[in-house]
Scaffold this active site. Structure first.
Site, PDB file in Angstrom:
ATOM      1  N   LYS A  51      13.209  55.685 -69.780  1.00  0.00           N
ATOM      2  CA  LYS A  51      14.312  54.946 -70.405  1.00  0.00           C
ATOM      3  C   LYS A  51      15.105  55.875 -71.311  1.00  0.00           C
ATOM      4  CE  LYS A  51      15.050  50.653 -73.062  1.00  0.00           C
ATOM      5  NZ  LYS A  51      14.360  49.523 -73.738  1.00  0.00           N
ATOM      6  N   SER A  79      15.502  44.958 -72.484  1.00  0.00           N
ATOM      7  CA  SER A  79      16.557  45.966 -72.359  1.00  0.00           C
ATOM      8  C   SER A  79      16.190  47.128 -71.433  1.00  0.00           C
ATOM      9  CB  SER A  79      16.862  46.528 -73.752  1.00  0.00           C
ATOM     10  OG  SER A  79      15.705  47.165 -74.302  1.00  0.00           O
ATOM     11  N   SER A 128      11.133  43.770 -74.265  1.00  0.00           N
ATOM     12  CA  SER A 128      12.091  44.568 -73.489  1.00  0.00           C
ATOM     13  C   SER A 128      11.507  45.253 -72.264  1.00  0.00           C
ATOM     14  CB  SER A 128      12.740  45.627 -74.391  1.00  0.00           C
ATOM     15  OG  SER A 128      13.715  45.037 -75.209  1.00  0.00           O
TER      16      SER A 128
END
Length: 496
Positions: free
Chosen positions: A75, A162, A186
């Site tokens: 990420k 996210s 997330s």
């Protein structure tokens, strides 16, 4: 090729039936095929050097770990030395850190090959991966790359957030594992929507050094993979004390699981009534009941439990989140690093224009709310009270553990993946209250939680459930998840 397990690919690499270059070429080809899903912000142009190194280890018969030659994604809020690390924000669109996050370095040192950095909601503030300056990420389920294409023109199904980019990268077969972050769900939220496994470890088990902070007291590096075995493999490599992160602990957990004959016999499974909440779909409620029966038939006892402060948790989480966001975002002032406004005049004007143009509306609104809650006239009414409520929420979990509960079984999300057009009808603050309802209590309590896919909904999308366990009981958590995984035999995207 990359819709199987790490162990199977490793066996082929070790047996010379496959070489690392083939695996990585396949990974990059797949990324190109599904480019429109927008799961990556940047690709690793130095992967070839890692491939050469990995091949040498195999030639010498000394692979560093099961991850030798295995493609992974990270990420884009984890620092990788001299590599763009943007957090999906204009504020950091040209930021190249001078060091690598500890968990990323551990993966690289174990032979894993970084494919690229994945898309995310700006500064991890969101539940849909819809707010990145690089555009939204699209769920592979329901897309033209799935067996059931019900995606409409100019609309699609969200992957959750996210960490949606990492989830889509794994679900679409670009990589076998990915790093996400989990502050209120997330990692588990997109894992649920994309039909993969998502693990939020115990707070302190994995180092946060090099993870660009959102909420320091809740942020956890998280793991996304196709199955429980791969998740355990990645966790085992990354966990441990880090002198660069004072919140880490020295825990050498034994994660050895019996993958052929896992058992839940003797486990006490708690079913919290408060998670049967408004908005929970009938399909997820049915799957929840079905899995409770599966565990009971496997020898576990099923016990109703009460978590009375759950109803306050999302409000408490929101206040604490915004207070810490206001503090963490103060560093982006256009002076030391990141975007700097070209506004001429005094420093104050430069500061204001930098932050206004560098942050999106979601980030700015959280900063404003956090500063409001932290005002000297408000702190005791909001921030301090929220801290007290957080303690009560943690006590709910501790009370369950003291009663002998080994695992809490709950939904992960309230529905399967919604359409983008439906998702954006509510702003991110409203969506957070919906999307994070079942997931953020584990972050408030610091305990480990995992989302695992169970079945497909009537419209053909993954339905997942969540398991939570006492702190540092990852082995019990993973063992129970493995039992469910074996029982339901969920087929990943390419197996449907």
């Amino acid at each position: 090729m990359l819709q199987t397990s790490i162990k199977k690919i490793h066996g082929k690499l070790k047996g010379s039936n496959l070489n690392t270059a083939e695996v990585i070429v396949n990974s990059f080809k797949r990324a190109e095929q599904v480019l429109e899903l927008n799961s990556f912000i940047s690709m690793n142009n130095n992967a070839g050097l890692q491939v050469e190194s990995s091949n040498e280890y195999f030639k010498n018969g000394k692979p560093r770990s099961l991850l030798e030659g295995i493609p992974i994604a990270v990420k884009d809020n984890f620092c990788v030395k001299d590599t763009l690390t943007t957090c999906g924000s204009k504020m950091l669109q040209n930021f190249r850190p001078k060091y690598t996050a500890t968990v990323v370095q551990k993966l690289l040192d174990s032979g894993a090959i970084l494919v690229g950095k994945t898309n995310m909601d700006e500064f991890a503030m969101g539940s849909g991966t819809t707010t990145s300056i690089f555009g939204p990420t699209k769920n592979i389920w329901g897309s033209r790359f799935s067996n059931l294409c019900i995606q409409e023109k100019n609309d699609w199904f969200i992957p959750g957030g996210s960490s949606g980019g990492s989830a889509v990268a794994v679900a679409s077969g670009i990589c076998l594992g990915a790093l996400g972050s989990d502050t209120g769900g997330s990692c588990r939220n997109p894992a649920s929507y994309c039909g993969i496994v998502g693990l939020k470890p115990t707070y302190g088990l994995l180092s946060r050094y090099g993870l660009i902070p959102l909420v320091n007291s809740m942020d956890v590096p998280a793991i996304m993979a196709l199955n429980v075995e791969d998740t355990a493999c990645l966790l085992g490599i990354m966990m441990g004390r880090d002198e660069n992160d004072s919140t880490t602990v020295s825990k050498n957990l034994n994660l050895a699981l019996n993958y052929s004959s896992s058992s839940v016999k003797g486990l006490k499974i708690g079913i919290p009534a408060e998670y049967n909440c408004q908005g929970l779909s009938d399909e997820i409620r049915s799957a929840w009941n079905d899995i409770a029966k599966v565990l009971y038939q496997g020898g576990a006892s099923i016990v109703p439990v009460s978590m009375p402060h759950t109803k306050y948790s999302i409000v408490c989480y929101s206040i604490l989140n915004q207070c810490e966001v206001a503090s963490n975002m103060a560093r982006y002032d256009g002076i030391e690093f990141g975007l700097r406004s070209k506004e001429k005049g005094n420093r104050k004007n430069s500061y204001v224009t930098t932050r206004y143009s560098g942050f999106n509306e979601v980030v700015r609104s959280r900063i404003i709310a956090g500063n409001f809650f932290l005002l000297s006239s408000n702190s005791n009414k909001y921030y301090e009270k929220a801290l007290k409520v957080r303690r009560l929420i943690a006590d709910d979990f501790n009370n369950a553990w003291r009663k002998g509960i080994n695992i809490l079984l709950t939904p992960t999300t309230l529905t399967d993946a919604p359409k983008y057009s439906e998702y954006i009808k509510k702003d991110e603050r409203e969506q957070s209250a919906i999307q994070d309802y079942c997931t953020q209590p584990a972050n408030m309590a610091g305990c480990p939680a995992i989302s695992i896919p169970i079945e497909l909904s009537k419209k053909g999308f993954p339905i997942s459930l969540q398991l939570m366990a006492p702190k540092f009981e990852e082995k019990t958590l993973l063992g129970c998840a493995l039992y469910i995984e074996n029982a339901v035999n969920f087929k990943n995207m390419n197996e449907q």
